[in-house]
Design a protein around this motif. Structure first.
Motif, PDB file in Angstrom:
ATOM      1  N   TYR A 189       2.390  -0.482   3.338  1.00 25.55           N
ATOM      2  CA  TYR A 189       3.228  -1.107   4.498  1.00 25.55           C
ATOM      3  C   TYR A 189       2.342  -1.131   5.837  1.00 25.55           C
ATOM      4  O   TYR A 189       2.661  -1.556   6.830  1.00 25.55           O
ATOM      5  N   ASP A 190       1.027  -0.764   5.775  1.00 29.29           N
ATOM      6  CA  ASP A 190       0.208  -1.062   6.870  1.00 29.29           C
ATOM      7  C   ASP A 190      -0.877  -2.040   6.663  1.00 29.29           C
ATOM      8  O   ASP A 190      -0.704  -3.472   6.496  1.00 29.29           O
ATOM      9  N   ASP A 191      -2.246  -1.332   6.432  1.00 26.87           N
ATOM     10  CA  ASP A 191      -3.237  -2.439   5.967  1.00 26.87           C
ATOM     11  C   ASP A 191      -2.946  -3.379   4.843  1.00 26.87           C
ATOM     12  O   ASP A 191      -3.693  -4.230   4.595  1.00 26.87           O
ATOM     13  N   GLY A 192      -2.021  -2.666   3.917  1.00 31.33           N
ATOM     14  CA  GLY A 192      -1.738  -3.487   2.575  1.00 31.33           C
ATOM     15  C   GLY A 192      -0.838  -4.550   2.393  1.00 31.33           C
ATOM     16  O   GLY A 192      -0.542  -5.276   1.646  1.00 31.33           O
ATOM     17  N   TRP A 193      -0.368  -5.031   3.755  1.00 29.87           N
ATOM     18  CA  TRP A 193       0.609  -6.314   3.897  1.00 29.87           C
ATOM     19  C   TRP A 193      -0.213  -7.252   3.342  1.00 29.87           C
ATOM     20  O   TRP A 193      -1.325  -7.426   3.017  1.00 29.87           O
TER      21      TRP A 193
END
Length: 301
Positions: A223-227
């Motif tokens: 939900y953060d760097d993995g968008w």
């Protein structure tokens, strides 16, 4: 069980916005009302109607004023529309409210492509993380409505734990269109593939180059760097009605975890259990006999 065809109503919830009042309300032009277009002012039907109605009244009164209509309506405030919306703490308009040609306005719009600096706050259910203020598609992708009406999308924690760390995530190119319930990105692992479905309709305006180079980042921070990408939606209100949000997201993931537990027990004799409050990181890698295609068909399609 949660009905995946359930339709939702209501305005888009804009991620990490403290103020939700319409800009025209903050300017004192309209009565107090909440924004219903994710602060995409220049693409808002209400915004166009306010300007059109004011211009008509000025015409009826035979008033001649060369200044832009938006400037005449907001000049008492003197505040930039991004200040009125709450996007920035302080900024006065210095471009005559000609937002389309304003370099500061363009700078604010450009920053909307970048990831939000705030870390997503998550709740946990059945060992899986569910990010607050995110919309969820039944194919385990998420959508986060951001300032200006753009939508950041990704794949949820459930899907990454289900399929384990991938070798590659194939993303559509800039300018490509995606459609709700149609393929948006492809997960690849050891020669196997899994198509993931887009939560919204629209055009791809940004992609996460970190994911292109190091797909495993998504497993650690979905939900953060993995968008995955940012989409300029074409049917935002319509699309959001078909997605889970808030408490219904938690209930849905809880149902999905129950389905997964039953599937593993009945087909592989495996009893899934959370470790330290978290579901195991690589369910397929732990129980490969269940079959990659079976998991993809059951949960991502």
């Amino acid at each position: 069980m949660i009905d995946t065809a359930k339709r939702r109503t209501g305005r888009p919830f804009v991620y990490s916005m403290a103020n939700d009042l319409c800009v025209w309300s903050r300017a004192g032009v309209l009565k107090q009302m909440k924004c219903f277009n994710a602060f995409d002012c220049l693409g808002c039907k209400l915004d166009k109607r306010v300007l059109s109605d004011f211009e008509k009244k000025q015409g009826d009164a035979k008033t001649t004023d060369p200044r832009p209509i938006r400037m005449r309506l907001m000049m008492k405030q003197g505040k930039c529309r991004h200040m009125l919306s709450g996007r920035v703490s302080y900024s006065l308009c210095s471009y005559g409210y000609n937002c389309v040609k304003c370099p500061y306005d363009q700078m604010i719009e450009d920053t909307s492509y970048l990831p939000n600096l705030k870390t997503a706050q998550c709740d946990k259910t059945s060992g899986f993380d569910v990010a607050r203020d995110h919309y969820y598609h039944y194919g385990h992708t998420w959508a986060r409505v951001e300032y200006g009406g753009r939508v950041r999308v990704g794949i949820d924690d459930f899907a990454y734990r289900l399929l384990g760390e991938q070798d590659e995530i194939k993303l559509p190119g800039l300018g490509n269109t995606v459609g709700q319930n149609r393929t948006q990105a492809v997960i690849k692992r050891s020669g196997m593939e899994a198509e993931t479905l887009s939560p919204v309709d629209g055009k791809v305006v940004a992609v996460n180059q970190k994911i292109v180079k190091h797909a495993g980042i998504a497993n650690d921070a979905p939900y953060d760097d993995g968008w995955l990408m940012v989409i300029q939606p074409s049917s935002l209100h319509k699309n959001l009605k078909n997605l889970f949000f808030g408490d219904e997201s938690l209930a849905w993931i809880d149902d999905e975890a129950g389905r997964l537990t039953s599937l593993l027990r009945e087909n592989a004799g495996y009893q899934m259990a959370a470790t330290g409050g978290d579901a195991i990181k690589d369910i397929f890698g732990t129980v490969p006999e269940i079959g990659w295609d079976r998991l993809v068909e059951e949960f991502l399609g």
